[in-house]
Design a protein around this motif. Sequence first.
Motif, short mmCIF file in Angstrom:
data_model
loop_
_atom_site.label_atom_id
_atom_site.label_comp_id
_atom_site.label_asym_id
_atom_site.label_seq_id
_atom_site.Cartn_x
_atom_site.Cartn_y
_atom_site.Cartn_z
N VAL A 26 0.84 -1.19 0.00
CA VAL A 26 0.00 0.00 0.00
C VAL A 26 0.87 1.24 0.00
O VAL A 26 0.65 2.18 -0.74
CB VAL A 26 -0.96 0.00 1.22
CG1 VAL A 26 -1.81 1.24 1.20
CG2 VAL A 26 -1.82 -1.25 1.20
N GLY A 27 1.91 1.25 0.83
CA GLY A 27 2.75 2.43 0.95
C GLY A 27 3.71 2.64 -0.19
O GLY A 27 4.12 3.75 -0.48
N SER A 28 4.05 1.58 -0.91
CA SER A 28 5.07 1.70 -1.95
C SER A 28 4.53 2.23 -3.26
O SER A 28 5.29 2.49 -4.18
CB SER A 28 5.71 0.33 -2.20
OG SER A 28 4.75 -0.54 -2.77
N GLY A 29 3.23 2.37 -3.36
CA GLY A 29 2.65 2.86 -4.59
C GLY A 29 2.45 1.77 -5.62
O GLY A 29 2.07 2.03 -6.75
N THR A 30 2.68 0.51 -5.23
CA THR A 30 2.51 -0.59 -6.17
C THR A 30 1.04 -0.98 -6.32
O THR A 30 0.69 -1.68 -7.24
CB THR A 30 3.29 -1.85 -5.73
OG1 THR A 30 2.83 -2.24 -4.44
CG2 THR A 30 4.77 -1.57 -5.69
N VAL A 78 7.25 3.01 6.25
CA VAL A 78 6.29 2.37 5.33
C VAL A 78 4.87 2.80 5.70
O VAL A 78 4.06 3.11 4.82
CB VAL A 78 6.43 0.83 5.35
CG1 VAL A 78 5.24 0.16 4.68
CG2 VAL A 78 7.71 0.40 4.69
N MET A 79 4.57 2.85 6.99
CA MET A 79 3.24 3.28 7.41
C MET A 79 2.99 4.74 7.04
O MET A 79 1.88 5.09 6.62
CB MET A 79 3.05 3.07 8.91
CG MET A 79 1.65 3.39 9.37
SD MET A 79 0.35 2.38 8.63
CE MET A 79 0.33 1.02 9.75
N PHE A 96 5.83 9.91 9.99
CA PHE A 96 7.15 10.30 9.50
C PHE A 96 7.96 11.00 10.58
O PHE A 96 9.10 10.63 10.85
CB PHE A 96 7.01 11.21 8.26
CG PHE A 96 8.32 11.73 7.77
CD1 PHE A 96 9.19 10.90 7.08
CD2 PHE A 96 8.70 13.04 8.00
CE1 PHE A 96 10.42 11.37 6.63
CE2 PHE A 96 9.92 13.51 7.56
CZ PHE A 96 10.78 12.68 6.87
N GLU A 97 7.39 12.02 11.20
CA GLU A 97 8.14 12.80 12.19
C GLU A 97 8.51 11.98 13.41
O GLU A 97 9.59 12.14 13.97
CB GLU A 97 7.35 14.04 12.60
CG GLU A 97 7.30 15.10 11.52
CD GLU A 97 8.68 15.63 11.13
OE1 GLU A 97 9.60 15.67 11.99
OE2 GLU A 97 8.84 16.00 9.96
N ARG A 98 7.62 11.11 13.83
CA ARG A 98 7.92 10.27 15.00
C ARG A 98 9.11 9.37 14.71
O ARG A 98 10.00 9.24 15.54
CB ARG A 98 6.68 9.43 15.33
CG ARG A 98 6.70 8.90 16.69
CD ARG A 98 6.50 10.06 17.68
NE ARG A 98 6.40 9.52 18.99
CZ ARG A 98 7.16 9.91 20.00
NH1 ARG A 98 8.03 10.87 19.86
NH2 ARG A 98 7.02 9.37 21.18
N GLU A 135 13.13 8.51 0.80
CA GLU A 135 11.99 8.32 -0.09
C GLU A 135 10.71 8.90 0.51
O GLU A 135 9.93 9.58 -0.18
CB GLU A 135 11.77 6.85 -0.41
CG GLU A 135 10.58 6.62 -1.32
CD GLU A 135 10.30 5.16 -1.61
OE1 GLU A 135 9.24 4.88 -2.20
OE2 GLU A 135 11.12 4.28 -1.26
N THR A 136 10.50 8.66 1.80
CA THR A 136 9.30 9.15 2.46
C THR A 136 9.30 10.68 2.49
O THR A 136 8.28 11.31 2.21
CB THR A 136 9.18 8.59 3.89
OG1 THR A 136 9.27 7.16 3.83
CG2 THR A 136 7.88 8.99 4.55
N ALA A 137 10.43 11.27 2.82
CA ALA A 137 10.53 12.73 2.82
C ALA A 137 10.21 13.31 1.45
O ALA A 137 9.49 14.30 1.32
CB ALA A 137 11.92 13.16 3.28
N ALA A 138 10.74 12.67 0.41
CA ALA A 138 10.49 13.16 -0.96
C ALA A 138 9.02 13.04 -1.32
O ALA A 138 8.43 13.97 -1.88
CB ALA A 138 11.35 12.39 -1.95
#
Length: 142
Positions: A26-30, A78-79, A96-98, A135-138
């Motif tokens: 779900v998180g990877s965009g696949t 990933v979450m 992300f921040e946590r 990747e998550t930041a981007a």
Amino acid sequence: MGRGPIGRSRRLRHSPSLISGSAAPVGSGTRPPLISPHLATLAECRRELADDHFLYRFRHDERPLAEAEGAFLLCGFVMALAEHQQGRAVEAYRWFERNRGACGASGLYAEEFDIAQRRLRGNLPQAFVHALLLETAARLGE
């Protein structure tokens, strides 16, 4: 991995145990967002494997999650990606921040983080965590 009782992914084919890595598609965009089995997996991960926006890989046994191992930072990022893909921007940034804040004084990340003692655990440095952080930041910055 097989399917659990509500369509969620599980750790082993004949095991009801959930694994947080099953949120990765779900998180990877696949996968397109809003697919029912994946949403069920995300909900189960939040309910069974999350603690204060940190995510554990899986439940080892009946002990509290933090007694078996540290939270897996890779899973937390990933979450964040999964929440972002579902249009839940505030939750994505919280995850992300946590997890971003769980680095050592040098700015390096280990694979695990002990939430109670606020210290790194496991392999250090962990290249996969650093890569997923970037990747998550981007993605969140788009």
